[in-house]
Design an enzyme around this catalytic site. Structure first.
Site, PDB file in Angstrom:
ATOM      1  N   GLU A   1      15.214  19.219   5.746  1.00 21.54           N
ATOM      2  CA  GLU A   1      14.703  20.543   5.359  1.00 21.54           C
ATOM      3  C   GLU A   1      14.941  20.826   3.878  1.00 21.54           C
ATOM      4  O   GLU A   1      14.097  21.413   3.217  1.00 21.54           O
ATOM      5  CB  GLU A   1      15.338  21.649   6.219  1.00 21.54           C
ATOM      6  CG  GLU A   1      14.893  21.640   7.677  1.00 21.54           C
ATOM      7  CD  GLU A   1      13.390  21.864   7.851  1.00 21.54           C
ATOM      8  OE1 GLU A   1      12.752  22.406   6.943  1.00 21.54           O
ATOM      9  OE2 GLU A   1      12.859  21.466   8.908  1.00 21.54           O
TER      10      GLU A   1
ATOM     11  N   GLN B   1       9.664  23.066  -0.992  1.00 19.89           N
ATOM     12  CA  GLN B   1       8.735  22.966  -2.136  1.00 19.89           C
ATOM     13  C   GLN B   1       8.301  21.534  -2.443  1.00 19.89           C
ATOM     14  O   GLN B   1       8.058  21.185  -3.584  1.00 19.89           O
ATOM     15  CB  GLN B   1       9.368  23.579  -3.398  1.00 19.89           C
ATOM     16  CG  GLN B   1       9.438  25.072  -3.312  1.00 19.89           C
ATOM     17  CD  GLN B   1      10.698  25.613  -3.934  1.00 19.89           C
ATOM     18  OE1 GLN B   1      11.768  25.056  -3.747  1.00 19.89           O
ATOM     19  NE2 GLN B   1      10.575  26.688  -4.640  1.00 19.89           N
ATOM     20  N   THR B   2       8.261  20.697  -1.421  1.00 19.53           N
ATOM     21  CA  THR B   2       7.887  19.294  -1.621  1.00 19.53           C
ATOM     22  C   THR B   2       6.931  18.876  -0.514  1.00 19.53           C
ATOM     23  O   THR B   2       7.128  19.245   0.643  1.00 19.53           O
ATOM     24  CB  THR B   2       9.160  18.407  -1.561  1.00 19.53           C
ATOM     25  OG1 THR B   2      10.039  18.837  -2.592  1.00 19.53           O
ATOM     26  CG2 THR B   2       8.855  16.942  -1.752  1.00 19.53           C
TER      27      THR B   2
ATOM     28  N   TYR C   1      13.235  20.184  -8.749  1.00 20.67           N
ATOM     29  CA  TYR C   1      14.095  21.280  -8.254  1.00 20.67           C
ATOM     30  C   TYR C   1      15.507  20.760  -7.993  1.00 20.67           C
ATOM     31  O   TYR C   1      15.976  20.725  -6.858  1.00 20.67           O
ATOM     32  CB  TYR C   1      13.526  21.889  -6.974  1.00 20.67           C
ATOM     33  CG  TYR C   1      12.186  22.526  -7.165  1.00 20.67           C
ATOM     34  CD1 TYR C   1      12.075  23.777  -7.765  1.00 20.67           C
ATOM     35  CD2 TYR C   1      11.026  21.884  -6.760  1.00 20.67           C
ATOM     36  CE1 TYR C   1      10.832  24.354  -7.963  1.00 20.67           C
ATOM     37  CE2 TYR C   1       9.779  22.454  -6.960  1.00 20.67           C
ATOM     38  CZ  TYR C   1       9.698  23.698  -7.550  1.00 20.67           C
ATOM     39  OH  TYR C   1       8.467  24.265  -7.732  1.00 20.67           O
TER      40      TYR C   1
ATOM     41  N   TYR D   1      14.450  30.626   6.058  1.00 25.95           N
ATOM     42  CA  TYR D   1      13.573  29.641   6.709  1.00 25.95           C
ATOM     43  C   TYR D   1      14.381  28.408   7.155  1.00 25.95           C
ATOM     44  O   TYR D   1      14.302  27.979   8.316  1.00 25.95           O
ATOM     45  CB  TYR D   1      12.426  29.204   5.762  1.00 25.95           C
ATOM     46  CG  TYR D   1      11.864  27.889   6.215  1.00 25.95           C
ATOM     47  CD1 TYR D   1      11.010  27.838   7.317  1.00 25.95           C
ATOM     48  CD2 TYR D   1      12.271  26.685   5.628  1.00 25.95           C
ATOM     49  CE1 TYR D   1      10.567  26.630   7.812  1.00 25.95           C
ATOM     50  CE2 TYR D   1      11.828  25.474   6.108  1.00 25.95           C
ATOM     51  CZ  TYR D   1      10.971  25.443   7.196  1.00 25.95           C
ATOM     52  OH  TYR D   1      10.546  24.249   7.693  1.00 25.95           O
TER      53      TYR D   1
ATOM     54  N   ASP E   1       7.449  29.679   7.201  1.00 30.68           N
ATOM     55  CA  ASP E   1       7.239  28.977   5.927  1.00 30.68           C
ATOM     56  C   ASP E   1       5.792  29.224   5.487  1.00 30.68           C
ATOM     57  O   ASP E   1       5.070  30.028   6.101  1.00 30.68           O
ATOM     58  CB  ASP E   1       7.559  27.484   6.068  1.00 30.68           C
ATOM     59  CG  ASP E   1       6.518  26.733   6.889  1.00 30.68           C
ATOM     60  OD1 ASP E   1       5.737  27.396   7.608  1.00 30.68           O
ATOM     61  OD2 ASP E   1       6.474  25.495   6.815  1.00 30.68           O
TER      62      ASP E   1
ATOM     63  N   CYS F   1     -11.863  24.587  15.614  1.00 29.84           N
ATOM     64  CA  CYS F   1     -10.539  25.145  15.941  1.00 29.84           C
ATOM     65  C   CYS F   1     -10.574  25.859  17.293  1.00 29.84           C
ATOM     66  O   CYS F   1     -11.460  26.686  17.553  1.00 29.84           O
ATOM     67  CB  CYS F   1     -10.113  26.115  14.841  1.00 29.84           C
ATOM     68  SG  CYS F   1      -8.537  26.880  15.192  1.00 29.84           S
TER      69      CYS F   1
ATOM     70  N   CYS G   1      -9.843  34.411  16.175  1.00 28.13           N
ATOM     71  CA  CYS G   1      -9.273  34.401  14.821  1.00 28.13           C
ATOM     72  C   CYS G   1      -9.990  35.429  13.940  1.00 28.13           C
ATOM     73  O   CYS G   1     -11.178  35.327  13.687  1.00 28.13           O
ATOM     74  CB  CYS G   1      -9.392  33.001  14.218  1.00 28.13           C
ATOM     75  SG  CYS G   1      -8.868  32.969  12.503  1.00 28.13           S
TER      76      CYS G   1
HETATM   77  S1  SF4 Z   1      -8.601  30.195  10.020  1.00 26.77           S
HETATM   78 FE1  SF4 Z   1      -8.596  30.666  12.205  1.00 26.77          FE
HETATM   79  S2  SF4 Z   1     -10.255  29.450  13.022  1.00 26.77           S
HETATM   80 FE2  SF4 Z   1      -9.813  28.628  11.030  1.00 26.77          FE
HETATM   81  S3  SF4 Z   1      -8.349  26.964  11.431  1.00 26.77           S
HETATM   82 FE3  SF4 Z   1      -7.149  28.816  10.996  1.00 26.77          FE
HETATM   83  S4  SF4 Z   1      -6.763  29.716  13.001  1.00 26.77           S
HETATM   84 FE4  SF4 Z   1      -8.425  28.265  13.266  1.00 26.77          FE
END
Ligand code: SF4
Length: 363
Positions: free
Chosen positions: A36, A41-42, A81, A119, A137, A201, A207
């Site tokens: 971690e 940042q890598t 870093y 985190y 993150d 997706c 979404c």
């Molecule tokens: S923006 Fe929404 S639809 Fe597009 S990859 Fe991310 S979660 Fe899926």
């Protein structure tokens, strides 16, 4: 918004994903912590060989604690870093000497370790002990802001609170490690910053960003950081194949790495102006010098600044020495033993070729 749907679908998706990483499924908190810190940042591709090197060289926290700091810095060389490497070493010593080699086992205790933020602590607590703490993150900010259509800036106090609270509501508490890994994998491979394949997706129907055409507008950041340029003029003072280096000890970039004598300036300066600089005068004084070569400027991009490095190869007589005892005289052949910032490594690589060809020309 159906939060359960999000979590369920994500865990289902995770079963179909094969993204093998040497730290995945790892339960040893020392290795999880190591990975971690290296990955802060890598990019994974860049951090992976370093993780393997550290794991091999220091198989236990005691091995890392007992290593000389210069050795740790050398192994870290090129990763950037550098405060991470110093904190890593400090924390290993703390665990080895004060905690009997036992890694802390609660979020609050893990958070007390130097170099460990919210985190990283949540990642260690969930991956090593399956404790119910959600990681937040860059991947998580992106996925949540897009899926839930949240426009609160992720770098604001309000945004941090909002995302952290949402992440913890979404967390499948009995499968904290699996869920945290799943959302990070999803952000790294599917819901990525630039090449987001939304059409394929499994979350696209719910979404918000996809439905409202805002995928590339989210997440929102409030602060735009101005990038500064710093000019580093390095004096490579040569006496019969020896040069001088010193450790950067001040609170600045590259702390504890080595460098040649430095004159930092606001702009790129000509050698006639540089040779009248106070630092030049302090270092070289009345000695006769001969500027053999001035490199073309090298460039190193850091997050908030650009470093432009120019290297002046200067020959000096054999009775020359630097008075200040912070400088070490080194045979050029031994320079590879020191940990340098990337810009000096770039110069040395380039320069060794020049020197090599110069020697060949002389033969
Ligand atoms: S923006 Fe929404 S639809 Fe597009 S990859 Fe991310 S979660 Fe899926």
């Amino acid at each position: 918004m159906d939060k359960q749907f999000f979590t369920k679908q994500l865990l289902k998706w995770a079963k179909t994903v094969d993204r093998p990483m040497p730290w995945k499924g790892e339960k040893n908190p020392y290795f999880i912590w190591l990975s971690e810190i290296i990955l802060q940042q890598t990019r994974v591709e860049q951090g992976l060989p370093y993780f393997l090197k550290f794991k091999k060289k220091y198989p236990t926290v005691h091995d890392l604690a007992n290593a000389p700091e210069d050795e740790v810095m050398k192994l870290w060389e090129g990763l950037g870093y550098y405060s991470r490497a110093r904190n890593l070493h400090f924390t290993a010593k703390n665990i080895s000497e004060n905690l009997g080699g036992e890694f802390p086992k609660t979020l609050d205790e893990i958070l007390k370790l130097k170099g460990v933020g919210v985190y990283t602590a949540a990642a260690i607590a969930s991956f090593a002990y399956d404790l119910p703490h959600a990681v937040v993150d860059g991947n998580v900010y992106r996925v949540l802001s897009r899926y839930f259509g949240i426009e609160t800036p992720i770098d604001s106090t309000e945004g941090k609170k909002e995302f952290s609270s949402l992440a913890n509501i979404l967390l499948e508490k009995k499968k904290a490690a699996k869920y945290n890994q799943a959302i990070m994998d999803f952000g790294a491979t599917q819901c990525t910053p630039k090449l987001t394949d939304c059409k394929r997706c499994f979350l696209k129907r719910n979404c918000q960003a996809f439905q409202n055409g805002k995928v590339f507008e989210l997440p929102v950041k409030s602060k735009k950081i101005k990038k500064k340029t710093r000019h580093f003029n390095y004096l490579v003072l040569n006496v019969n194949g020896n040069v001088w280096v010193q450790k950067r000890t001040q609170k600045d970039i590259w702390q504890n790495l080595y460098e040649f004598p430095l004159i930092e300036t606001e702009t790129l300066l000509k050698k006639d102006v540089l040779s009248k600089h106070d630092i030049w005068d302090d270092l070289i004084g009345d000695f006769d010098y001969d500027i053999k070569h001035i490199s073309t400027p090298f460039r190193q991009q850091l997050t908030h600044r650009t470093i432009i490095g120019t290297f002046l190869e200067i020959d000096l007589p054999s009775n020359f020495s630097i008075k200040k005892n912070t400088y070490i005289k080194v045979d050029r052949k031994n320079l590879s033993k020191f940990a340098f910032p990337k810009i000096i490594d770039l110069y040395l690589k380039d320069n060794s070729l020049n020197l090599y060809s110069m020697l060949q020309d002389l033969e």
